[in-house]
Design a protein around this motif. Structure first.
Motif, PDB file in Angstrom:
ATOM      1  N   LYS A 101      -6.912  36.454  51.201  1.00  0.00           N
ATOM      2  CA  LYS A 101      -6.769  36.826  52.603  1.00  0.00           C
ATOM      3  C   LYS A 101      -5.703  35.923  53.193  1.00  0.00           C
ATOM      4  CE  LYS A 101      -9.237  37.384  56.971  1.00  0.00           C
ATOM      5  NZ  LYS A 101     -10.534  37.204  57.681  1.00  0.00           N
ATOM      6  N   CYS A 102      -4.599  36.533  53.577  1.00  0.00           N
ATOM      7  CA  CYS A 102      -3.430  35.746  53.982  1.00  0.00           C
ATOM      8  C   CYS A 102      -3.618  35.139  55.367  1.00  0.00           C
ATOM      9  CB  CYS A 102      -2.174  36.618  53.965  1.00  0.00           C
ATOM     10  SG  CYS A 102      -1.858  37.359  52.343  1.00  0.00           S
ATOM     11  N   ALA A 103      -2.988  33.978  55.545  1.00  0.00           N
ATOM     12  CA  ALA A 103      -3.089  33.250  56.813  1.00  0.00           C
ATOM     13  C   ALA A 103      -2.077  33.808  57.803  1.00  0.00           C
ATOM     14  CB  ALA A 103      -2.839  31.757  56.572  1.00  0.00           C
ATOM     15  N   ASN A 104      -2.524  34.705  58.655  1.00  0.00           N
ATOM     16  CA  ASN A 104      -1.682  35.260  59.718  1.00  0.00           C
ATOM     17  C   ASN A 104      -2.360  34.987  61.055  1.00  0.00           C
ATOM     18  OD1 ASN A 104       0.721  36.697  58.623  1.00  0.00           O
ATOM     19  ND2 ASN A 104      -0.849  37.698  57.383  1.00  0.00           N
ATOM     20  N   SER A 105      -2.399  33.688  61.412  1.00  0.00           N
ATOM     21  CA  SER A 105      -3.131  33.294  62.613  1.00  0.00           C
ATOM     22  C   SER A 105      -2.554  33.925  63.868  1.00  0.00           C
ATOM     23  CB  SER A 105      -3.119  31.765  62.745  1.00  0.00           C
ATOM     24  OG  SER A 105      -1.784  31.268  62.724  1.00  0.00           O
ATOM     25  N   GLU A 106      -1.238  34.191  63.857  1.00  0.00           N
ATOM     26  CA  GLU A 106      -0.631  34.802  65.045  1.00  0.00           C
ATOM     27  C   GLU A 106      -0.723  36.321  65.011  1.00  0.00           C
ATOM     28  OE1 GLU A 106       1.155  33.054  62.835  1.00  0.00           O
ATOM     29  OE2 GLU A 106       1.438  31.073  63.725  1.00  0.00           O
ATOM     30  N   GLY A 107      -1.286  36.861  63.955  1.00  0.00           N
ATOM     31  CA  GLY A 107      -1.401  38.316  63.852  1.00  0.00           C
ATOM     32  C   GLY A 107      -0.070  38.988  63.610  1.00  0.00           C
ATOM     33  N   THR A 108       0.903  38.257  63.054  1.00  0.00           N
ATOM     34  CA  THR A 108       2.250  38.809  62.865  1.00  0.00           C
ATOM     35  C   THR A 108       2.375  39.608  61.574  1.00  0.00           C
ATOM     36  OG1 THR A 108       2.916  36.751  61.780  1.00  0.00           O
ATOM     37  CG2 THR A 108       3.286  36.918  64.155  1.00  0.00           C
ATOM     38  N   GLY A 109       1.522  39.332  60.598  1.00  0.00           N
ATOM     39  CA  GLY A 109       1.632  40.008  59.311  1.00  0.00           C
ATOM     40  C   GLY A 109       2.811  39.540  58.488  1.00  0.00           C
ATOM     41  N   LEU A 110       3.351  38.354  58.783  1.00  0.00           N
ATOM     42  CA  LEU A 110       4.526  37.848  58.079  1.00  0.00           C
ATOM     43  C   LEU A 110       4.165  37.237  56.724  1.00  0.00           C
ATOM     44  CD1 LEU A 110       6.506  36.227  61.036  1.00  0.00           C
ATOM     45  CD2 LEU A 110       7.008  38.370  59.871  1.00  0.00           C
ATOM     46  N   VAL A 111       2.896  36.957  56.511  1.00  0.00           N
ATOM     47  CA  VAL A 111       2.456  36.427  55.222  1.00  0.00           C
ATOM     48  C   VAL A 111       1.691  37.530  54.499  1.00  0.00           C
ATOM     49  CG1 VAL A 111       1.167  34.613  54.048  1.00  0.00           C
ATOM     50  CG2 VAL A 111       2.262  34.121  56.225  1.00  0.00           C
ATOM     51  N   TYR A 112       2.138  37.884  53.276  1.00  0.00           N
ATOM     52  CA  TYR A 112       1.518  39.007  52.579  1.00  0.00           C
ATOM     53  C   TYR A 112       1.740  38.852  51.073  1.00  0.00           C
ATOM     54  CZ  TYR A 112       6.378  40.603  52.686  1.00  0.00           C
ATOM     55  OH  TYR A 112       7.741  40.681  52.557  1.00  0.00           O
ATOM     56  N   CYS A 118       4.294  35.839  49.672  1.00  0.00           N
ATOM     57  CA  CYS A 118       5.456  36.210  50.483  1.00  0.00           C
ATOM     58  C   CYS A 118       5.273  35.716  51.919  1.00  0.00           C
ATOM     59  CB  CYS A 118       5.646  37.726  50.476  1.00  0.00           C
ATOM     60  SG  CYS A 118       6.083  38.389  48.853  1.00  0.00           S
ATOM     61  N   ASP A 119       6.197  34.910  52.366  1.00  0.00           N
ATOM     62  CA  ASP A 119       6.139  34.352  53.714  1.00  0.00           C
ATOM     63  C   ASP A 119       7.457  34.645  54.423  1.00  0.00           C
ATOM     64  OD1 ASP A 119       5.811  32.941  56.035  1.00  0.00           O
ATOM     65  OD2 ASP A 119       5.142  31.077  55.076  1.00  0.00           O
ATOM     66  N   ASP A 120       7.461  35.718  55.211  1.00  0.00           N
ATOM     67  CA  ASP A 120       8.693  36.125  55.890  1.00  0.00           C
ATOM     68  C   ASP A 120       9.056  35.213  57.050  1.00  0.00           C
ATOM     69  OD1 ASP A 120       8.957  38.113  54.091  1.00  0.00           O
ATOM     70  OD2 ASP A 120       8.588  39.782  55.455  1.00  0.00           O
ATOM     71  N   ARG A 121       8.210  34.238  57.340  1.00  0.00           N
ATOM     72  CA  ARG A 121       8.596  33.251  58.361  1.00  0.00           C
ATOM     73  C   ARG A 121       9.788  32.433  57.893  1.00  0.00           C
ATOM     74  NH1 ARG A 121       2.661  30.691  59.144  1.00  0.00           N
ATOM     75  NH2 ARG A 121       2.939  30.675  56.874  1.00  0.00           N
ATOM     76  N   GLU A 122      10.009  32.400  56.561  1.00  0.00           N
ATOM     77  CA  GLU A 122      11.171  31.687  56.013  1.00  0.00           C
ATOM     78  C   GLU A 122      12.479  32.350  56.434  1.00  0.00           C
ATOM     79  OE1 GLU A 122      11.085  28.912  54.233  1.00  0.00           O
ATOM     80  OE2 GLU A 122       8.899  28.795  54.277  1.00  0.00           O
ATOM     81  N   CYS A 123      12.415  33.603  56.867  1.00  0.00           N
ATOM     82  CA  CYS A 123      13.627  34.333  57.255  1.00  0.00           C
ATOM     83  C   CYS A 123      13.990  34.130  58.733  1.00  0.00           C
ATOM     84  CB  CYS A 123      13.441  35.836  57.004  1.00  0.00           C
ATOM     85  SG  CYS A 123      13.315  36.270  55.252  1.00  0.00           S
ATOM     86  N   ILE A 124      13.140  33.472  59.480  1.00  0.00           N
ATOM     87  CA  ILE A 124      13.382  33.313  60.917  1.00  0.00           C
ATOM     88  C   ILE A 124      14.409  32.220  61.151  1.00  0.00           C
ATOM     89  CG2 ILE A 124      12.328  32.722  63.132  1.00  0.00           C
ATOM     90  CD1 ILE A 124       9.719  33.894  62.106  1.00  0.00           C
ATOM     91  N   ASP A 125      15.450  32.547  61.876  1.00  0.00           N
ATOM     92  CA  ASP A 125      16.502  31.585  62.194  1.00  0.00           C
ATOM     93  C   ASP A 125      16.008  30.607  63.269  1.00  0.00           C
ATOM     94  OD1 ASP A 125      19.473  30.839  62.000  1.00  0.00           O
ATOM     95  OD2 ASP A 125      19.210  31.150  64.155  1.00  0.00           O
ATOM     96  N   ASP A 126      16.268  29.326  63.059  1.00  0.00           N
ATOM     97  CA  ASP A 126      15.760  28.302  63.971  1.00  0.00           C
ATOM     98  C   ASP A 126      16.353  28.430  65.366  1.00  0.00           C
ATOM     99  OD1 ASP A 126      14.238  27.227  61.948  1.00  0.00           O
ATOM    100  OD2 ASP A 126      15.800  25.823  61.305  1.00  0.00           O
ATOM    101  N   GLU A 127      17.612  28.843  65.442  1.00  0.00           N
ATOM    102  CA  GLU A 127      18.272  28.897  66.747  1.00  0.00           C
ATOM    103  C   GLU A 127      17.932  30.179  67.501  1.00  0.00           C
ATOM    104  OE1 GLU A 127      22.428  28.260  66.380  1.00  0.00           O
ATOM    105  OE2 GLU A 127      22.222  26.278  65.429  1.00  0.00           O
ATOM    106  N   THR A 128      18.090  31.316  66.860  1.00  0.00           N
ATOM    107  CA  THR A 128      17.870  32.592  67.559  1.00  0.00           C
ATOM    108  C   THR A 128      16.409  33.039  67.517  1.00  0.00           C
ATOM    109  OG1 THR A 128      18.298  33.920  65.569  1.00  0.00           O
ATOM    110  CG2 THR A 128      20.203  33.296  66.905  1.00  0.00           C
TER     111      THR A 128
END
Length: 432
Positions: A101-112, A118-128
């Motif tokens: 059961k993946c940890a998606n505490s924010e309900g974003t579904g970015l971890v699957y 797979c952690d799509d939070r790694e794709c988020i740009d720090d600035e934008t």
């Protein structure tokens, strides 16, 4: 009032009486099932009562509690450690009865992913704070950029036009990086299949040179180019005197032509020696050396196909004959991994076959005793929930995993001695 000691004795007597009454109740004096019927409901496939992790009372398992936690499930079959290990970890989230059961505490579904790998939070740009800076798509933590953009998070824009980018990366046959690389801002990054080399087997400005073309089927994984009888020049063999053939594999003294020799070695396969041996003058010598699991006139029998990733032959429930399992009575499946007996109810079985989205076996198989049996008509479908497509596994010489490993959910798991994305690199001893 009674003295304190007498009061304590009275309290103890009451507790003992309460325990006796409870024990009588727990013994299910009103249970209408016979002992055999009760144990049948508590028995898992294989014969164990409550998975040897609890006691059976009137057809219901009462699960144990140990130092490492509580067992749970209808047959006490569940425990945190049952989750498979991925990259040295048990899930990247929480293990619930063998599923992550993946940890998606924010309900974003970015971890699957099956292992929450797979952690799509790694794709988020720090600035934008955008995924791939808004110039690409994220898959399993990696950005795939739109044309004209590059960088780990698609944060850099090329200083040349898309037309010029394509022109610089196009090979003489009209393919982008010869279909063997990735074009980044007008430069090709070739897919290197040799992890031990400085530049690998594929090179050139547009990845036009593929040294794998110089390697004979039996030794394409070593540095012995052109069968040891020639020089490789950008994927083409210049043979030494006395040798001929596309890969200098054919002695000129052989009475057969290269075509006749290859035809004799090919048999019913698409490749000489079934892609598992060397062909010289119409005779096959199977590869790898000393491995008697690969045999036959044209190396057509590969008993490694009967083994699972742990090396068990036909799951211990059958024998292997020319790469196919012949199962014992009571077992079936490609690797004799399924028991025909089942002590689960239909509801219990279905609950274990449903994937996270609630679909039974991903709609690509049937459920038997809590396990998915993927459709045999679609040979490429696999996975615990038939969620994997083995056509996604890398190929070499037209063979998935080069025939030197098994495809597991889109990734090749190579047999001992083999390496590479498609199990195409032989790291064992050389051919005698």
């Amino acid at each position: 009032p009674a003295p304190p000691l007498l009061q304590s004795l009275q309290n103890i007597a009451q507790l003992v009486l309460f325990a006796v009454l409870c024990r009588s109740s727990l013994g299910h004096p009103s249970c209408r099932l016979s002992r055999a019927e009760s144990e049948l409901r508590c028995r898992v496939p294989g014969g164990k009562l409550c998975s040897d992790r609890g006691r059976c009372e009137c057809g219901v398992c009462i699960c144990q509690v140990t130092e490492s936690g509580k067992y749970y499930g209808p047959l006490c079959e569940c425990h945190d450690w049952m989750c498979e290990i991925y990259d040295g970890k048990i899930c990247a989230g929480t293990c619930q009865c063998g599923r992550c059961k993946c940890a998606n505490s924010e309900g974003t579904g970015l971890v699957y992913g099956k292992f929450c790998e797979c952690d799509d939070r790694e794709c988020i740009d720090d600035e934008t704070e955008e995924i791939c800076t808004g110039h690409g798509k994220c898959y399993c933590g990696n950005c795939y950029c739109e044309a004209g953009w590059h960088g780990d998070k698609c944060e850099f824009q090329c200083d040349i036009t898309p037309w010029e980018i394509k022109k610089r990366c196009t090979s003489s046959d009209g393919k982008i990086c010869s279909n063997r690389g990735t074009c980044v801002c007008g430069e090709c990054t070739c897919h290197d299949v040799d992890p031990t080399g400085d530049w690998g087997d594929i090179h050139g400005d547009t990845c036009e040179c593929d040294e794998r073309n110089c390697k004979a089927v039996y030794d394409r994984y070593s540095d012995d180019f052109c069968s040891g009888h020639g020089q490789c020049n950008c994927g083409r063999c210049d043979c030494k005197e006395g040798w001929t053939g596309k890969k200098c594999e054919h002695p000129r003294s052989c009475p057969l032509s290269p075509e006749e020799s290859a035809k004799k070695c090919q048999g019913n396969s698409n490749l000489p020696c079934s892609g598992r041996g060397k062909c010289e003058c119409g005779q096959c010598t199977c590869f790898p050396p000393g491995d008697n699991r690969v045999y036959g006139k044209n190396c057509e029998c590969d008993d490694r196909q009967c083994e699972n990733v742990d090396g068990d032959v036909c799951g211990g429930h059958g024998i292997c004959s020319c790469g196919r399992c012949i199962c014992q009575d009571g077992w079936f499946g490609k690797l004799c991994q399924h028991s025909r007996k089942c002590n689960m109810t239909e509801e219990e079985s279905r609950s274990l076959c449903e994937s996270a989205d609630g679909i039974l076996c991903s709609g690509k198989g049937s459920c038997h005793c809590g396990k998915c049996i993927c459709s045999p008509q679609e040979w490429y479908i696999s996975g615990d929930f038939c969620e994997c497509d083995d056509r996604d596994c890398d190929k070499h010489d037209g063979l998935i995993c080069t025939g030197n490993g098994v495809c597991s959910c889109g990734n090749c798991e190579c047999w001992e001695g083999w390496n590479g994305n498609a199990c195409e690199i032989w790291l064992g001893r050389e051919y005698p």
